[in-house]
Design an enzyme around this catalytic site. Sequence first.
Site, PDB file in Angstrom:
ATOM      1  N   ASP A 128      -1.369   6.350  -2.788  1.00  0.00           N
ATOM      2  CA  ASP A 128      -1.122   5.557  -1.580  1.00  0.00           C
ATOM      3  C   ASP A 128       0.194   4.779  -1.752  1.00  0.00           C
ATOM      4  OD1 ASP A 128      -1.788   4.448   0.895  1.00  0.00           O
ATOM      5  OD2 ASP A 128      -2.937   2.799   0.012  1.00  0.00           O
TER       6      ASP A 128
ATOM      7  N   SER B 182      -8.331  -0.950   8.944  1.00  0.00           N
ATOM      8  CA  SER B 182      -9.593  -1.681   8.819  1.00  0.00           C
ATOM      9  C   SER B 182      -9.877  -2.408  10.124  1.00  0.00           C
ATOM     10  CB  SER B 182      -9.511  -2.686   7.662  1.00  0.00           C
ATOM     11  OG  SER B 182      -9.723  -2.020   6.434  1.00  0.00           O
TER      12      SER B 182
ATOM     13  N   HIS C 284      -1.471  -3.887   7.706  1.00  0.00           N
ATOM     14  CA  HIS C 284      -2.292  -4.015   6.501  1.00  0.00           C
ATOM     15  C   HIS C 284      -2.971  -5.387   6.404  1.00  0.00           C
ATOM     16  CE1 HIS C 284       0.394  -0.650   5.159  1.00  0.00           C
ATOM     17  NE2 HIS C 284      -0.794  -0.191   4.798  1.00  0.00           N
TER      18      HIS C 284
HETATM   19  P1  13P Z   1      -6.216  -1.924   5.634  1.00  0.00           P
HETATM   20  O1  13P Z   1      -5.617  -3.134   5.017  1.00  0.00           O
HETATM   21  O2  13P Z   1      -6.278  -2.049   7.124  1.00  0.00           O
HETATM   22  O3  13P Z   1      -7.531  -1.566   5.061  1.00  0.00           O
HETATM   23  O4  13P Z   1      -5.208  -0.696   5.355  1.00  0.00           O
HETATM   24  C1  13P Z   1      -5.288   0.064   4.191  1.00  0.00           C
HETATM   25  C2  13P Z   1      -4.147   0.994   4.024  1.00  0.00           C
HETATM   26  O5  13P Z   1      -3.394   1.289   4.932  1.00  0.00           O
HETATM   27  C3  13P Z   1      -3.961   1.577   2.699  1.00  0.00           C
HETATM   28  O6  13P Z   1      -2.818   2.372   2.646  1.00  0.00           O
HETATM   29  O1  G3H Z   2      -1.826  -0.482   1.767  1.00  0.00           O
HETATM   30  C1  G3H Z   2      -2.264  -1.254   0.951  1.00  0.00           C
HETATM   31  C2  G3H Z   2      -3.587  -1.035   0.323  1.00  0.00           C
HETATM   32  O2  G3H Z   2      -4.550  -1.878   0.910  1.00  0.00           O
HETATM   33  C3  G3H Z   2      -3.509  -1.194  -1.166  1.00  0.00           C
HETATM   34  O3  G3H Z   2      -3.472  -2.534  -1.505  1.00  0.00           O
HETATM   35  O4  G3H Z   2      -1.588  -2.627  -3.116  1.00  0.00           O
HETATM   36  O5  G3H Z   2      -3.327  -4.429  -3.057  1.00  0.00           O
HETATM   37  O6  G3H Z   2      -3.877  -2.159  -3.967  1.00  0.00           O
HETATM   38  P1  G3H Z   2      -3.021  -2.976  -3.015  1.00  0.00           P
HETATM   39 ZN    ZN Z   3      -1.249   1.654   3.893  1.00  0.00          ZN
END
Ligand code: 13P
Ligand code: G3H
Ligand code: ZN
Length: 324
Positions: free
Chosen positions: A82, A229, A182
């Site tokens: 990700d 989310s 996010h």
């Molecule tokens: P959320 O913060 O809305 O859960 O998004 C997660 C996300 O896009 C991870 O790449």
């Molecule tokens: O896009 C972001 C995801 O929620 C991952 O979050 O970088 O805190 O693991 P993180």
């Molecule tokens: Zn993301």
Amino acid sequence: MPLVNTKEMFEKAYKGGYAIGAFNCNNMEIVQAITEAAKECNSPVILQVSAGARKYAKPIYLKKMVEAAVEDTGLPIVLHLDHGADFEICKDCIDGGFTSVMIDCSSKPFEENIEITRKVVEYAHAHVPYVTVEAELGTLAGIEDDVKVEHGAESYTRPEQVEEFVKRTGVDSLAIAIGTSHGAYKFKPEQCTRDPKTGKLLPPPLRFDILEEVSRRLPGFPIVLHGSSSVNQEYVDIINAHGGKLVDAVGVPEEQLRQAARLSVCKINIDSDLRLAMTAGIRQHFEEHPEHFDPRQYVGDGRAYVKELVKHKIKEVLGSNDRL
Ligand code: 13P
Ligand code: G3H
Ligand code: ZN
């Protein structure tokens, strides 16, 4: 069944009018909650790992836990990076057995985004087995890893750029910015209206006009939504009723995500909702059982809450249940 890439999953999802859930995982309980839920729903699933998750749990632990989940459930599971920030982290994951990566140069100029994305695609597609690549055009507000984009500094995807971007990079899927963001505070209160009865914030609608124009220009091509989310109120309420303090947390309404999944959106990213469910389970456990000190008891409740949430998402939002 070994780990799979996103190719066939997205083809089926596009044709079937549903999306695959891409859930972030950071520890064993989250991996188990997601994959047990997917198993009970007969659903394909993507487990995604951020740079922060790699730092927290170490890449080798995450990889082995995901392999264990594949063996345990027999499901088609994608192991996806990700928000890969550069070529090196994508290469590292590809070499380490990931079946899909995201190269995220969305904050860079268009030409630079194309150049780096193309380099990752060349490396990933030459790999045996073929690794799929997601890229992004447009920027979301919120926090991802160490990058914080303030509300107001985000930018919607420009549909007139998408054909050139996909053609010149050879990318397998494209994340676009249509108003999601996010984190658990996706919209500032002043961007929302307030429900006069409950006092809860009602966010502005997603830009379906942009999604539709992108899909018109890229027929049959899988689109990805980050920041998806919904910040389900029931979990926020449990957290706040048990010592938490989440004020004016607001997410993307689930009906809008369901609608996007019926269109060209084949991957929907969910992390914050898992964090809220885990926190709700643990906070409630602590308050109801102040005498407990065995982590299996309270983290186990967190895991059960995450599992229920993922089942709900699969059935009511993604529509990926019974698609194996
Ligand atoms: P959320 O913060 O809305 O859960 O998004 C997660 C996300 O896009 C991870 O790449
Ligand atoms: O896009 C972001 C995801 O929620 C991952 O979050 O970088 O805190 O693991 P993180
Ligand atoms: Zn993301």
